[in-house]
Design a protein around this motif. Structure first.
Motif, short mmCIF file in Angstrom:
data_model
loop_
_atom_site.label_atom_id
_atom_site.label_comp_id
_atom_site.label_asym_id
_atom_site.label_seq_id
_atom_site.Cartn_x
_atom_site.Cartn_y
_atom_site.Cartn_z
N ILE A 68 1.17 3.90 2.87
CA ILE A 68 1.84 3.33 1.70
C ILE A 68 1.16 3.87 0.45
N GLY A 69 1.95 4.46 -0.47
CA GLY A 69 1.40 5.02 -1.70
C GLY A 69 1.00 3.96 -2.70
N ASP A 70 0.68 4.41 -3.90
CA ASP A 70 0.26 3.52 -4.98
C ASP A 70 1.44 2.73 -5.54
N SER A 71 1.16 1.50 -5.97
CA SER A 71 2.14 0.64 -6.65
C SER A 71 3.43 0.46 -5.85
N SER A 72 3.30 0.20 -4.57
CA SER A 72 4.46 0.03 -3.70
C SER A 72 4.39 -1.27 -2.91
N CYS A 73 5.54 -1.68 -2.41
CA CYS A 73 5.63 -2.84 -1.51
C CYS A 73 5.15 -4.14 -2.15
N THR A 74 5.66 -4.42 -3.32
CA THR A 74 5.33 -5.66 -4.01
C THR A 74 6.56 -6.56 -3.99
N GLY A 75 6.44 -7.72 -3.37
CA GLY A 75 7.55 -8.67 -3.29
C GLY A 75 7.56 -9.37 -1.95
N LEU A 76 8.37 -10.39 -1.85
CA LEU A 76 8.47 -11.19 -0.63
C LEU A 76 8.94 -10.31 0.53
N TRP A 80 7.95 -5.03 5.28
CA TRP A 80 7.61 -5.72 6.52
C TRP A 80 8.14 -4.93 7.71
N ASN A 81 7.26 -4.63 8.66
CA ASN A 81 7.60 -3.90 9.89
C ASN A 81 8.17 -2.52 9.64
N ASN A 82 7.90 -1.92 8.51
CA ASN A 82 8.33 -0.55 8.24
C ASN A 82 7.56 0.40 9.16
N THR A 83 8.24 1.43 9.68
CA THR A 83 7.56 2.37 10.57
C THR A 83 7.38 3.75 9.95
N GLY A 84 7.87 3.97 8.75
CA GLY A 84 7.72 5.28 8.10
C GLY A 84 6.70 5.24 6.99
N ASN A 85 6.43 6.41 6.43
CA ASN A 85 5.53 6.52 5.29
C ASN A 85 6.30 6.15 4.02
N ILE A 86 5.62 5.49 3.09
CA ILE A 86 6.24 5.03 1.85
C ILE A 86 5.51 5.67 0.68
N GLY A 87 6.26 6.33 -0.19
CA GLY A 87 5.66 7.00 -1.34
C GLY A 87 5.19 6.02 -2.40
N SER A 88 4.72 6.55 -3.50
CA SER A 88 4.25 5.74 -4.61
C SER A 88 5.42 5.17 -5.40
N ASN A 89 5.20 4.02 -6.02
CA ASN A 89 6.21 3.34 -6.84
C ASN A 89 7.51 3.11 -6.08
N SER A 90 7.41 2.68 -4.84
CA SER A 90 8.59 2.47 -4.00
C SER A 90 8.56 1.10 -3.32
N CYS A 91 9.75 0.66 -2.92
CA CYS A 91 9.89 -0.58 -2.12
C CYS A 91 9.34 -1.80 -2.84
N ASN A 92 9.65 -1.94 -4.10
CA ASN A 92 9.22 -3.10 -4.87
C ASN A 92 10.40 -4.03 -5.08
N GLY A 93 10.27 -5.25 -4.58
CA GLY A 93 11.32 -6.25 -4.66
C GLY A 93 11.37 -7.03 -3.36
N ASP A 94 11.90 -8.23 -3.41
CA ASP A 94 11.98 -9.05 -2.20
C ASP A 94 12.78 -8.33 -1.12
N PHE A 95 12.21 -8.24 0.06
CA PHE A 95 12.81 -7.60 1.25
C PHE A 95 13.07 -6.10 1.08
N ALA A 96 12.49 -5.47 0.09
CA ALA A 96 12.65 -4.03 -0.08
C ALA A 96 12.02 -3.31 1.10
N CYS A 97 12.76 -2.37 1.69
CA CYS A 97 12.29 -1.54 2.82
C CYS A 97 11.95 -2.37 4.06
N TYR A 98 12.51 -3.53 4.15
CA TYR A 98 12.30 -4.43 5.29
C TYR A 98 12.84 -3.78 6.56
N ASN A 99 12.00 -3.62 7.57
CA ASN A 99 12.36 -3.03 8.87
C ASN A 99 12.87 -1.58 8.76
#
Length: 114
Positions: A68-76, A80-99
């Motif tokens: 998981i990159g910088d400033s990512s995955c912030t929110g409810l 969760w249970n993500n199986t891939g790589n996540i770049g910076s400034n991504s997946c911010n918000g409730d349930f973002a990138c969930y599964n």
């Protein structure tokens, strides 16, 4: 916080109930803050990521297996249970990138259920 963690942890990280529990890779600064944030994560976590301040049981980055990159995955339940790589400034918000099962580029998938 930091229970059974096996890697380097940056400043102001792994704060809150079970934050960084059993994480197996490095955690940057100001990351994994909140209820069960980063529990069981097996990929590197950058700075300012996996921040879940929901007091009702949010699980940001719980069980994530990719980096998981910088400033990512912030929110409810973000990432969760993500199986891939996540770049910076991504997946911010409730349930973002969930599964999510694929890699996510920088600056992507921001918003509720994105």
């Amino acid at each position: 916080a930091c229970f059974e963690n096996e890697a380097m942890i940056g400043n102001s990280s792994c704060t809150g109930q079970n934050a960084c529990k059993s994480n197996t890779d490095d955690v940057g600064s100001d990351s994994c803050n909140g209820v069960r944030a980063c529990e069981g994560n097996s990929g590197r976590i950058g700075d300012g990521s996996c921040k879940d301040l929901d007091i009702d049981g949010g699980r940001s980055c719980n069980g994530n297996s990719g980096a998981i990159g910088d400033s990512s995955c912030t929110g409810l339940n973000a990432c969760w249970n993500n199986t891939g790589n996540i770049g910076s400034n991504s997946c911010n918000g409730d349930f973002a990138c969930y599964n999510n099962q694929g890699d996510i580029a920088d600056g992507s998938c921001n918003g509720e259920s994105a």
